[in-house]
Design an enzyme around this catalytic site. Structure first.
Site, PDB file in Angstrom:
ATOM      1  N   CYS A 105      33.271  -9.238   8.862  1.00  0.00           N
ATOM      2  CA  CYS A 105      31.811  -9.348   8.813  1.00  0.00           C
ATOM      3  C   CYS A 105      31.315  -7.952   8.467  1.00  0.00           C
ATOM      4  O   CYS A 105      31.789  -6.957   9.024  1.00  0.00           O
ATOM      5  CB  CYS A 105      31.262  -9.794  10.163  1.00  0.00           C
ATOM      6  SG  CYS A 105      29.462  -9.597  10.315  1.00  0.00           S
TER       7      CYS A 105
ATOM      8  N   GLU B 101      21.963  -4.549  14.476  1.00  0.00           N
ATOM      9  CA  GLU B 101      20.548  -4.695  14.102  1.00  0.00           C
ATOM     10  C   GLU B 101      19.643  -3.893  15.037  1.00  0.00           C
ATOM     11  O   GLU B 101      18.590  -3.417  14.639  1.00  0.00           O
ATOM     12  CB  GLU B 101      20.139  -6.169  14.086  1.00  0.00           C
ATOM     13  CG  GLU B 101      20.784  -6.975  12.962  1.00  0.00           C
ATOM     14  CD  GLU B 101      20.412  -6.490  11.556  1.00  0.00           C
ATOM     15  OE1 GLU B 101      19.248  -6.169  11.309  1.00  0.00           O
ATOM     16  OE2 GLU B 101      21.340  -6.417  10.703  1.00  0.00           O
TER      17      GLU B 101
END
Ligand code: DGL
Length: 249
Positions: free
Chosen positions: A182, A150
């Site tokens: 993930c 992120e």
């Protein structure tokens, strides 16, 4: 032309998007990043289901004919509920690729990197249960991986140190196949592969999920391949994070 809705807790689902556009290059894509609530990994299943409903409504309003839950954690928490509540909507989910890993290991040990939410979900535990009599399955939360992605930190000393801390225990246990459980983790794949070394295979299920989406669209009779391609990016949080990763896809 199909409208393909995709969502994730953040930018990770773009690792699925970039595979989708390879097999379905002429569609309209609408991507929703729930960045304001990222990460999902430690959140309750109830909270994630509430978000998944809200985002599903958003994507349906945008005309989505299929919804790709490009998040292992949200799939584990919410896809069964979504399928019950929206029986006419085809949903595609993500699950750690334990099967191909179990088939591919030579040491008999496979490593799974995923979030805490995914690793404790019954969906994952059931799948693991099908293989753990034949292979040893070792797991680790990719601690801090989502935050790195992120922030756009995909390489360098900080990424290397963070990745090593979660990956090394799996390598020490003898894993010769590492499952990326993930959707954020594929953006750290170069670091993961460098640390793991050439004898270790890394599995990202995104290409298989893209092919599954194509099959589902065909099964539901949705016209595909008519173009023109377009993509809309939406975020409940900082759009800059999403844009940064999108530009790498
Ligand atoms: N990208 C997500 C997944 O596949 C969620 C990561 C998170 O928000 O913790 O699990």
């Amino acid at each position: 032309m199909a409208v393909i809705g995709i969502f994730d807790s953040g930018s990770g689902g773009l690792s699925v998007y970039r595979e989708l556009v390879k097999v379905l290059p002429q569609e309209r894509y609408v991507y929703y990043s729930d960045a304001a609530n990222c990460p999902y990994g430690e959140k309750s299943a109830l909270f994630i289901r509430r978000r998944a409903r809200f985002i599903t409504e958003f994507l349906l309003d945008k005309g989505a004919g299929v919804i790709v839950v490009a998040c292992n954690t949200a799939t584990a928490a919410a896809i069964t509920t979504l399928r019950q509540e929206y029986p006419d909507v085809p949903f595609v989910g993500m699950e750690p690729a334990v099967k191909p890993a179990a088939l591919g290991t030579k040491t008999g040990v496979i490593g799974v990197l995923a979030t805490a939410g995914t690793l404790k979900a019954s969906k994952y535990l059931n799948t693991r249960g099908l293989y753990d009599a034949d292979v040893r399955v070792v797991e680790h939360v990719g601690q801090g991986f989502v935050e790195l992605v992120e922030k756009g930190i995909l390489d360098g000393p900080e990424a290397e140190e963070t990745v090593r801390a979660s990956l090394q225990p799996l390598l020490d246990a003898g894993a010769d196949v590492i499952v990326l459980g993930c959707t954020h983790y594929p953006f750290l794949r170069p670091v993961i592969e460098r640390i793991a070394g050439p004898g270790v295979q890394v599995i990202d299920p995104a290409p298989a999920v893209a092919r599954q989406t194509q099959r589902l669209l065909e099964k539901h009779g949705v016209s595909i391949g008519l173009g023109p391609f377009s993509v809309e990016l939406h975020s409940s949080g900082d759009p800059a994070a999403l844009k940064r990763i999108y530009e790498l896809c």
